[in-house]
Design an enzyme around this catalytic site. Structure first.
Site, PDB file in Angstrom:
ATOM      1  NE  ARG A 157      -1.793  -2.399   2.601  1.00 17.46           N
ATOM      2  CZ  ARG A 157      -1.942  -3.663   2.212  1.00 17.46           C
ATOM      3  NH1 ARG A 157      -2.980  -4.010   1.522  1.00 17.46           N
ATOM      4  NH2 ARG A 157      -1.056  -4.585   2.527  1.00 17.46           N
ATOM      5  CB  THR A 158       3.495   2.575   2.215  1.00 17.20           C
ATOM      6  OG1 THR A 158       2.758   2.196   3.376  1.00 17.20           O
ATOM      7  CG2 THR A 158       4.142   3.931   2.464  1.00 17.20           C
ATOM      8  CE  LYS A 192      26.738  -4.260  -8.503  1.00 15.74           C
ATOM      9  NZ  LYS A 192      26.988  -3.150  -9.436  1.00 15.74           N
ATOM     10  NE  ARG A 250       7.233   0.645   4.738  1.00 16.90           N
ATOM     11  CZ  ARG A 250       6.025   0.097   4.646  1.00 16.90           C
ATOM     12  NH1 ARG A 250       5.898  -1.157   4.262  1.00 16.90           N
ATOM     13  NH2 ARG A 250       4.957   0.795   4.928  1.00 16.90           N
ATOM     14  CG  HIS A 272       3.675   4.009   8.529  1.00 22.93           C
ATOM     15  ND1 HIS A 272       3.714   4.862   7.438  1.00 22.93           N
ATOM     16  CD2 HIS A 272       3.325   2.792   8.036  1.00 22.93           C
ATOM     17  CE1 HIS A 272       3.392   4.172   6.356  1.00 22.93           C
ATOM     18  NE2 HIS A 272       3.153   2.913   6.687  1.00 22.93           N
TER      19      HIS A 272
HETATM   20  C1  NCD Z   1       1.897  -1.133   7.939  1.00 22.86           C
HETATM   21  C2  NCD Z   1       3.383  -0.937   8.088  1.00 22.86           C
HETATM   22  O1  NCD Z   1       4.153  -1.159   7.149  1.00 22.86           O
HETATM   23  O2  NCD Z   1       3.756  -0.525   9.170  1.00 22.86           O
HETATM   24  N1  NCD Z   1       1.455  -1.226   6.633  1.00 22.86           N
HETATM   25  C3  NCD Z   1       1.126  -0.102   5.949  1.00 22.86           C
HETATM   26  O3  NCD Z   1       1.960   0.715   5.663  1.00 22.86           O
HETATM   27  N2  NCD Z   1      -0.164   0.070   5.631  1.00 22.86           N
HETATM   28  C4  NCD Z   1       1.282  -2.109   8.834  1.00 22.86           C
HETATM   29  C5  NCD Z   1       1.915  -3.441   9.056  1.00 22.86           C
HETATM   30  O4  NCD Z   1       2.843  -3.838   8.381  1.00 22.86           O
HETATM   31  O5  NCD Z   1       1.393  -4.117   9.945  1.00 22.86           O
END
Ligand code: NCD
Length: 296
Positions: free
Chosen positions: A48-49, A76, A97, A125
């Site tokens: 999703r993100t 590498k 991320r 997040h």
């Molecule tokens: C979450 C995350 O990556 O923290 N997912 C997201 O971005 N919607 C939730 C999760 O992984 O549980």
């Protein structure tokens, strides 16, 4: 401007971003960012993100540079720092991320270009929290004074840490429910209570009769030292249809997704289940975030 933690935003700024996202969702505003480039650097898995940032960027006319960690020079042995310092020269905004807490802040310190945190380990997040606040405001008409229950692995879930802060900023009544041993860090709860003059309730039993919003997250198995321990709590802590008996008629159930087995599949079909709608709000919200961050 960088967006690394929900702590970087005050209520006024959050309100401006949510209002802009609202106008985008209703077709009243359409930011034009043609010619700009976004780089999505995900060193941890994402559906999703990453995809909603890419979709948001494309809808504003931007182009996307997708860094694929497994096919990159990371393999590498290149460092995170060198990767960021290189890619910032190729793009106008970076979404990062990484599994290490503090990684997005480190990237922001190294990069001249705006950095948005797409999740740093179990820490923060912020854009997920903005989606959550946006979803609650659109579905319930307000955030303050609502009873919001956050349930799941509150020790390891960055979404829950960010969300507790965001909800408290707006004066919601938050209850935290987690299996024993997976409670949210008490120091963090204290920080939020002192900052926003709220009282956060904590429980170890799934009980949410008063809730207007029930927000569930998965057991974050990848952050457990012992994988067997994760499996055993996953079996015990599940939301079943029968658990919803006696809850408020207007209850909504949210989840940042992915969900594994913590919500029984039968609940997906119930009108209370709003998590896919919530996931779809990721696009207008992230359009608003990209536009806001690039303007500030
Ligand atoms: C979450 C995350 O990556 O923290 N997912 C997201 O971005 N919607 C939730 C999760 O992984 O549980």
């Amino acid at each position: 401007m960088d967006l690394i933690s929900i702590r970087d935003l005050n209520k006024e700024t959050v309100g401006e971003i949510l209002d802009l996202a609202n106008d985008v969702a209703d077709g009243k505003k359409k930011p034009d960012l043609k010619g700009k480039i976004i780089a999505t650097l995900f060193f941890e898995p994402s559906t999703r993100t990453k995809l909603s940032f890419q979709s948001a960027a494309m809808r504003t006319g931007m182009s996307d540079l997708d860094f694929l960690a497994d096919l990159s020079s990371l393999k590498k042995g290149e460092s995170f720092a060198d990767t960021i310092k290189t890619v910032e020269g190729y793009a106008d905004i970076l979404v990062v991320r990484h599994k290490k807490e503090g990684s997005a802040r480190l990237a922001a310190d190294m990069s001249e270009k705006p950095v948005v945190n797409g999740g740093d380990g179990g820490n923060q997040h912020p854009t997920q929290t903005l989606i959550d606040l946006f979803s609650i405001r659109r579905m319930k008409g307000k955030i303050g004074e609502l009873n919001v229950t956050l349930m799941g692995d509150l020790k390891h879930a960055r979404t829950m840490r960010s969300l507790l802060y965001g909800l408290s900023m707006f004066g919601a009544n938050v209850t935290l429910i987690s299996p024993k041993g997976l409670e949210m860090d008490p120091e963090y709860i204290k920080e939020v209570e002192e900052k926003f003059k709220v009282k956060v309730k904590t429980k170890n039993e799934p009980e949410f009769r008063d809730a207007d919003v029930l927000y569930v997250c998965r057991i974050q198995a990848e952050r457990f030292a012992d994988p067997y321990e994760a499996q055993s709590v996953m079996k015990k802590f599940r939301l079943m249809k029968s658990d919803l008996e006696g809850t408020k008629k207007e209850l909504i159930i949210l989840h940042p997704l992915p969900k594994i087995n913590e919500i029984d599949a039968e609940i997906d079909k119930m009108p209370q289940a709003k998590y896919f709608e919530q996931a779809h709000y990721g696009v207008p919200l992230r359009i608003a975030v990209i536009d806001y961050v690039l303007r500030k």
